[in-house]
Design a protein around this motif. Structure first.
Motif, mmCIF file in Angstrom:
data_model
loop_
_atom_site.group_PDB
_atom_site.id
_atom_site.type_symbol
_atom_site.label_atom_id
_atom_site.label_comp_id
_atom_site.label_asym_id
_atom_site.label_seq_id
_atom_site.Cartn_x
_atom_site.Cartn_y
_atom_site.Cartn_z
ATOM 1 N N ALA B 116 13.492 56.389 19.404
ATOM 2 C CA ALA B 116 14.553 57.295 18.929
ATOM 3 C C ALA B 116 15.928 56.680 19.154
ATOM 4 C CB ALA B 116 14.442 58.641 19.647
ATOM 5 N N GLY B 117 16.098 56.057 20.325
ATOM 6 C CA GLY B 117 17.382 55.436 20.634
ATOM 7 C C GLY B 117 17.717 54.309 19.667
ATOM 8 N N LEU B 118 16.705 53.496 19.360
ATOM 9 C CA LEU B 118 16.930 52.391 18.419
ATOM 10 C C LEU B 118 17.283 52.933 17.032
ATOM 11 C CD1 LEU B 118 13.954 50.062 19.461
ATOM 12 C CD2 LEU B 118 16.387 49.632 19.881
ATOM 13 N N ARG B 119 16.556 53.963 16.626
ATOM 14 C CA ARG B 119 16.797 54.544 15.297
ATOM 15 C C ARG B 119 18.214 55.115 15.227
ATOM 16 N NH1 ARG B 119 12.030 56.816 15.354
ATOM 17 N NH2 ARG B 119 12.820 58.871 15.894
ATOM 18 N N ALA B 120 18.593 55.813 16.284
ATOM 19 C CA ALA B 120 19.927 56.425 16.296
ATOM 20 C C ALA B 120 21.020 55.365 16.268
ATOM 21 C CB ALA B 120 20.083 57.318 17.528
ATOM 22 N N ARG B 121 20.709 54.206 16.816
ATOM 23 C CA ARG B 121 21.713 53.137 16.823
ATOM 24 C C ARG B 121 21.646 52.302 15.543
ATOM 25 N NH1 ARG B 121 20.837 49.482 21.467
ATOM 26 N NH2 ARG B 121 22.864 48.634 20.863
ATOM 27 N N GLY B 122 20.794 52.696 14.635
ATOM 28 C CA GLY B 122 20.708 52.001 13.360
ATOM 29 C C GLY B 122 19.960 50.685 13.431
#
Lengths: 420, 339
Positions: B116-122
């Motif tokens: 989720a963190g990676l996705r949120a950071r694009g």
């Protein structure tokens, strides 16, 4: 913008302005409205690029937060009561790994007997978990302190709990000037993690540490909290300059200077106490109030300085260390260890028992007359307790007290019956 | 190098009389390479695993294969357990990829958080692996694992199943087979060893979540293991791989017999190898030459008592486990008449 708004909604809006990137949500009363509000805003595209995860438990919630924070994302969650206990292993883990997660605690009692109403048992259970714990007095502060919490967490690489009284604040509709995005952006820079899981620069996080280095790790956690003692007032001052409001800080005096009696407390009861003490001063009492806003780190020196001139201190708290007494009172006594000032410990409001101006005045009249026993249980139904104690004396294995007390309170007799 | 769906054409192994797999008979691209400058060696030498540790072998191949599939952009979350302890005694680390250990029971959720963190950071080109032993995965981690499956988080979860809590000294887990001796199912009383009729199949539970990919693999067949990892990495969403990893210490087997024990588990029907996609089994590894269950059991001291007089029903129960697997997963090749 000024709004007449529920405390939870104000917090949700304030958190949204902090541009969180990952939010883990699990329902538990009374914090639920906060994550509901955030989930709705994320769905409407009002929180930017934010992942909102409906997790399977509080343990899962904090574990997701650990992963997302370690992946470099600004991370938020909220919990209460049993939820805090269920996530506790991960709560310690988040701080041990220095992950700047911000979590709202909608303060609620811990059962049994199961109880959804307000006291501080949940936050106090996490008192030694190396999280920073900031308590708020009203919903304006609740909104504001969340903005400061992200700044602080990321500055010291420690997670922060913002502790707000369940129902009394989370569910109260009051006037709140919800922080504006542009102002928050001026105050809160983008999150730049100190260490992050990145294939371009691999690191190992969470390695096993033996006796040769463990104490040093613990010392550094303590040291970082002491650093926060400087940062918290500095952030509050900067916040005040941008927003024009007094929110945050280590502690706050409400006419505590040069008073014979100083009441020390935290959270929403400050509002009630302010009016009671104004009334008592009008009646000729020398009495003031000190509100502790940063419980961890505990501002020992600042507290000592603020109380040095008092003749007595009355600590009012919604928490109890069973078998010992008041938890906040013990910390206050430690802070005042080198001064010979009597500190009275008063425990009240447990499980949401209403704290009123009338019963506070009655208690404080005894306080200023040095008539409070140690510890004093505020507004305790002494008759019920005595009847149960009498019953216990007659039965060898009496079973749980909760049921018989409820029977007694409800008036369905048999509670005092010896055959029970 | 990421594997294309073409490479999913199943390789047929050629086995010799000594049961060695004919690596040299395969195309270069499909050979399993033990030592090569191109190999990631993400689990580096110098770690503190026991001699003959199946988990160390399995993890090395899983992580390397996953790294290859992810073009070296992989982050790992690790549950507490042997794999965590023997690889990261501070200040040393055997891992050459970004790696985090949080707790015993939360690796699936930590993995979900990383994703989720990676996705949120694009960041869309970094993949997430989460891994643990059977205790951390199928017992204490079950809630987080099921939650991760339910949300279809983009995490590849690998369980190294050695059928007990080895790191704490060989206590029973939900993966401990019937009658097996552990420190909490001792050889004492009228029913020595683990109780019969207990346990659970987490691959089947994973399939019930309808996630994109579920498979079982074993360290005796590293080609198959690598192919399954590569296949898993072709999907996004929740994926689950359970790797059979003998533990010489916990099982009372010779370190030199780890591969043999693993192979006999498969060949006897005790550990079925299969793949499933979106809840449906898509492939099973057929048993070409069926081995007697007894042969598998006799290599392990944890089963020694089932050969004692009076415990015949325990031996029979173990044989029935294999029978049931063979029936359920249709494990015996059509060309051979089984029982």
């Amino acid at each position: 913008m000024l709004q007449q708004i529920e405390g939870s909604a104000a917090v949700a809006q304030a958190v949204a302005t902090c541009r969180p990137q990952v939010i883990a949500a699990y329902p538990i009363t009374p914090q639920t409205h906060i994550v509901e509000g955030l989930g709705d805003m994320v769905r409407r595209g009002e929180v930017g690029n934010c992942e909102f995860l409906n997790v399977e438990s509080e343990f899962g919630a904090m574990s997701v937060c650990i992963g997302s924070s370690a992946a470099g994302a600004r991370t938020y969650t909220a919990t209460s009561s049993q939820g805090m206990l269920f996530m506790m292993e991960a709560v310690y883990n988040a701080s041990g790994m220095g992950l700047p997660i911000v979590m709202t605690v909608g303060n609620r009692a811990i059962g049994p007997p199961i109880n959804i109403w307000n006291d501080w048992s949940d936050s106090m259970a996490a008192r030694d978990a190396a999280w920073i714990q900031l308590f708020v007095e009203n919903n304006q502060q609740a909104a504001d302190v969340h903005v400061q919490a992200f700044r602080l967490a990321e500055a010291v690489s420690l997670p922060v709990m913002v502790c707000m009284d369940g129902f009394i604040l989370t569910h109260a509709y009051t006037r709140v000037d919800v922080p504006e995005q542009a102002d928050v952006d001026r105050f809160l820079p983008a999150f730049e993690p100190r260490q992050v899981l990145d294939p371009a620069a691999p690191i190992t996080m969470g390695a096993m540490v033996g006796p040769e280095a463990f104490a040093e790790v613990r010392f550094l956690a303590h040291y970082k909290q002491l650093e926060a003692l400087d940062l918290i007032p500095a952030h509050a001052a900067e916040f005040g300059q941008i927003f024009g409001r007094d929110s945050g800080g280590l502690l706050k005096s409400f006419a505590a200077e040069d008073k014979d009696t100083v009441v020390v407390t935290m959270g929403s009861v400050v509002g009630t106490l302010k009016s009671v003490l104004a009334e008592m001063r009008a009646d000729g009492n020398s009495i003031g109030l000190l509100s502790i806003r940063s419980y961890r780190p505990f501002p020992k020196q600042q507290l000592c300085d603020a109380l040095a001139g008092a003749k007595r201190v009355v600590v009012f708290e919604k928490s109890l260390a069973v078998g010992m007494g008041g938890i906040l009172a013990a910390d206050v006594r430690m802070a005042l260890a080198n001064l010979s000032i009597p500190v009275y410990s008063v425990i009240g409001g447990l499980g949401g028992r209403p704290i009123t101006s009338v019963n506070l005045r009655r208690m404080l009249d005894k306080g200023v007359a040095d008539e409070l026993e140690e510890p004093h249980f505020h507004d305790l139904d002494v008759d019920v307790v005595h009847r149960e104690l009498e019953r216990l004396r007659d039965i060898q294995r009496p079973g749980p007290s909760a049921e018989s007390i409820l029977r007694d309170v409800a008036g369905a007799h048999g509670a005092t019956g010896k055959s029970a | 190098m990421s594997r294309t769906p073409d490479s999913q054409q199943r390789v047929k192994f050629y086995q010799t009389g000594t049961f060695t797999v004919g690596n040299r008979l395969l195309d270069d691209a499909q050979r399993t390479v033990q030592a090569s400058v191109e190999r990631a060696n993400s689990l580096d030498s110098g770690h503190r695993a026991c001699q003959g540790c199946g988990e160390a072998l399995g993890a090395r191949y899983v992580v390397d294969a996953a790294l290859r599939a992810a073009d070296d952009k992989l982050v790992a979350a690790n549950a507490t357990g042997c794999l965590e302890v023997f690889t990261t005694p501070y200040p040393e680390s055997a891992w050459r990829l970004p790696w985090i250990h949080s707790l015993f029971g939360n690796a699936p959720a930590v993995g979900a958080g990383i994703a989720a963190g990676l996705r949120a950071r694009g960041i869309d080109d970094v993949r997430v692996l989460a891994q643990g032993g059977d205790g951390g995965t199928t017992d204490i981690g079950m809630g987080c694992l099921s939650g991760m499956f339910d949300r279809n988080d983009d995490v590849f979860y690998v369980c190294y199943n050695n059928q007990a809590y080895m790191n704490t000294g060989v206590q029973r887990s939900s993966q401990t087979p019937p009658a097996a001796r552990t420190a909490t199912t001792t050889v004492a009383g009228s029913e020595p060893g683990n109780e019969l009729g207990t346990g659970k199949s987490v691959p089947l539970i994973a399939m019930a979540h309808g996630i994109p990919y579920v498979a079982t693999a074993s360290v005796h067949d590293l080609h198959d293991l690598e192919l399954k990892v590569a296949r898993a990495m072709e999907f996004h969403g929740a994926r689950y791989l359970e790797v059979f990893v003998p533990c010489p210490l916990g099982w009372g087997s010779k370190p030199a017999d780890t591969i043999k024990v693993a192979r006999l588990a498969t060949q006897s029907g005790m550990f079925p190898l299969f793949e499933a996609e979106y809840g449906e089994i898509t492939a099973t590894t057929k048993i070409r030459t069926r081995s007697p269950v007894d042969e598998y059991l006799k290599l392990q001291r944890r089963f020694a008592h089932v050969f004692q007089p009076g415990n015949e029903h325990q031996l029979e129960a173990l044989r029935q486990v294999a029978e049931r697997n063979i029936r359920r997963f249709d494990l015996v090749a059509d060309t051979e008449d089984s029982a």
